[in-house]
Design an enzyme around this catalytic site. Sequence first.
Site, PDB file in Angstrom:
ATOM      1  N   GLY A 196       0.809  -1.214   0.000  1.00 43.00           N
ATOM      2  CA  GLY A 196       0.000   0.000   0.000  1.00 43.00           C
ATOM      3  C   GLY A 196       0.839   1.259   0.000  1.00 43.00           C
ATOM      4  N   ASP A 234      -2.269   6.869   2.904  1.00 42.42           N
ATOM      5  CA  ASP A 234      -1.641   7.927   2.108  1.00 42.42           C
ATOM      6  C   ASP A 234      -0.402   7.458   1.333  1.00 42.42           C
ATOM      7  OD1 ASP A 234       0.130   7.567   4.171  1.00 42.42           O
ATOM      8  OD2 ASP A 234      -0.038   9.610   4.978  1.00 42.42           O
ATOM      9  N   ASP A 269       1.100 -11.589   6.729  1.00 44.52           N
ATOM     10  CA  ASP A 269       1.593 -10.734   5.642  1.00 44.52           C
ATOM     11  C   ASP A 269       2.961 -10.149   5.974  1.00 44.52           C
ATOM     12  OD1 ASP A 269      -0.430  -9.479   7.472  1.00 44.52           O
ATOM     13  OD2 ASP A 269       0.406  -7.641   6.668  1.00 44.52           O
ATOM     14  N   ASN A 270       3.393 -10.303   7.206  1.00 44.92           N
ATOM     15  CA  ASN A 270       4.732  -9.836   7.588  1.00 44.92           C
ATOM     16  C   ASN A 270       5.703 -10.993   7.744  1.00 44.92           C
ATOM     17  OD1 ASN A 270       3.806  -7.209   7.605  1.00 44.92           O
ATOM     18  ND2 ASN A 270       3.392  -7.186   9.808  1.00 44.92           N
TER      19      ASN A 270
HETATM   20  P1  AMP Z   1       2.044  -2.865   7.981  1.00 42.83           P
HETATM   21  O1  AMP Z   1       1.307  -2.760   9.259  1.00 42.83           O
HETATM   22  O2  AMP Z   1       3.028  -1.726   7.750  1.00 42.83           O
HETATM   23  O3  AMP Z   1       2.702  -4.198   7.783  1.00 42.83           O
HETATM   24  O4  AMP Z   1       0.965  -2.693   6.837  1.00 42.83           O
HETATM   25  C1  AMP Z   1      -0.184  -3.481   6.698  1.00 42.83           C
HETATM   26  C2  AMP Z   1      -0.871  -3.123   5.399  1.00 42.83           C
HETATM   27  O5  AMP Z   1      -1.283  -1.763   5.404  1.00 42.83           O
HETATM   28  C3  AMP Z   1       0.016  -3.280   4.166  1.00 42.83           C
HETATM   29  O6  AMP Z   1      -0.808  -3.672   3.102  1.00 42.83           O
HETATM   30  C4  AMP Z   1       0.533  -1.877   3.962  1.00 42.83           C
HETATM   31  O7  AMP Z   1       0.931  -1.640   2.631  1.00 42.83           O
HETATM   32  C5  AMP Z   1      -0.668  -1.042   4.338  1.00 42.83           C
HETATM   33  N1  AMP Z   1      -0.306   0.303   4.803  1.00 42.83           N
HETATM   34  C6  AMP Z   1       0.280   0.625   5.987  1.00 42.83           C
HETATM   35  N2  AMP Z   1       0.462   1.966   6.078  1.00 42.83           N
HETATM   36  C7  AMP Z   1       0.008   2.501   4.925  1.00 42.83           C
HETATM   37  C8  AMP Z   1      -0.100   3.823   4.423  1.00 42.83           C
HETATM   38  N3  AMP Z   1       0.333   4.881   5.120  1.00 42.83           N
HETATM   39  N4  AMP Z   1      -0.643   3.992   3.187  1.00 42.83           N
HETATM   40  C9  AMP Z   1      -1.079   2.944   2.490  1.00 42.83           C
HETATM   41  N5  AMP Z   1      -1.027   1.675   2.908  1.00 42.83           N
HETATM   42  C10 AMP Z   1      -0.494   1.440   4.116  1.00 42.83           C
HETATM   43 MG    MG Z   2       3.459  -5.383   6.551  1.00 42.01          MG
END
Ligand code: AMP
Ligand code: MG
Length: 488
Positions: free
Chosen positions: A92, A125, A252-253
């Site tokens: 994202g 964002d 997903d991580n």
């Molecule tokens: P994360 O918690 O960073 O592993 O992210 C979980 C999901 O949310 C993933 O699909 C990321 O790409 C998405 N994501 C996290 N932060 C953002 C952001 N600021 N804008 C868009 N997508 C995000």
């Molecule tokens: Mg992630």
Amino acid sequence: MAPLEQLVFDNTYARLPPGFAARVAPAPFPDAHVVSVNPAALRLLGLDADAATHPEFARVFGGARPLPGMEPLAMVYAGHQFGVYVPRLGDGRALLLGEVRAPDGAKWDLHLKGGGPTPFSRGGDGRAVLRSTVREYLAGEALHALGIPTTRALCMLGSRTPVYREEVETGAMLVRMAPSHVRFGTFEFFHHTEQHAHVATLAEHVITGHFPHLAAQERRHARFFEEVVERTARLIAGWQAVGFEHGVMNTDNMSILGLTLDYGPYGFLDDFDPGFVCNHSDHQGRYAFDQQPRVALWNLACLGEALLTLITEDEARAALGAFQPAFAAHFLARMREKLGLSGTRDEDRALVEDLFGLMAASHVDYTRFFRALNRFDSRPDARNDALRDAFLPPEDFDAWAARYRARLASEGSVDSVRHVRMDRVNPKYVLRNWVAQQAIARAQEGDFAEVDRVLALVSAPFDEHPGSEASAASPPTWGRHLVVSCSS
Ligand code: AMP
Ligand code: MG
């Protein structure tokens, strides 16, 4: 060593059928500029040490002026987040700029984090804040230097553009590197959308690129799953042995290569506390330090399910059954090294477990204890004050030390020889939260010297680094209970 223009791209992921990724034009901050470069990563890519002085470096890796051969794309994936299946996540706010084929033959994904929105942004964002960028930048090198598989980072790009989270923060971008960014959740996405041909294609892609020794084997998909189980067991054993808590072990991580991936609200233990929860949003303690092996197995079961069109249920079950013994063996091997033991004895497991019990009861600093153990004096009359004073009552330590002394004697361990060996096993410097926090605070004022200083410390964690002793200390009062927000 080559200049920037000579990077060779071999974009295997971009060659997969449509549906694996979306082509995205990066939308970087217009004022993005290099604030820190990781010299080790430059070497991995075969770039000159001064490559970052190239006038186009920030524009190239920040996505403003992709090099010929780069094909920026966002990968699709799904995942179990805190136990709940989310059918579509995906990159994202990250982009795979391209896959570099380094001069030594290694392949590196160049992944730009914070380069703007993608079709998978789900209302986000597409940005990253400086705080979390610094944390991910430093952590990759810290874990790598401790011998734990992980993504790395090439550089950080700063900006004055505000980014809105709980409060207004400074934006930044990170260029991350890994041999692959395929996740457990990538397989889950195709399985749960019943795109079974794509599950097979993804397996082929991963096996060909990263498990080539399995390609010609019978039942290669089952062998592949077995290897992912083994790599994951090894990864988690590494985390447990150095006192690292990931914080968001959603599927997903979880890297298909067994790398530490997606650093969010992670933490290194200061005082030994098995139930430590670093993620402020993890109210149930699902991802607490001592839960990590159990969660890894749960996540592997999700992956196994996603592979059920390629492997049988019996094969999945057998592979999963190997996790716990593999984890226990890797963990005990790591702990024996930390204790400076060369051989193996049945009693070693109890020696480790009892030590953990005592450390938890006395809130002993995990890293400092083991570093001090490097100088353990095994003579019968030695008191080892530096170690015993950390326990309450110190006699608790004495009783354990008597067993440890006997164990060392049983293999004829020589103090001076063991000391040298242990100095390369038990680090002086880990990326303590309070140390990272200081580097972040300075970076937020525009000064990245502290980031670079901490990067040098954690990149060589076994060295003494005269003048930096303060960074090896237990946290000062202000740094004891820092809240690490999940937002990034
Ligand atoms: P994360 O918690 O960073 O592993 O992210 C979980 C999901 O949310 C993933 O699909 C990321 O790409 C998405 N994501 C996290 N932060 C953002 C952001 N600021 N804008 C868009 N997508 C995000
Ligand atoms: Mg992630």
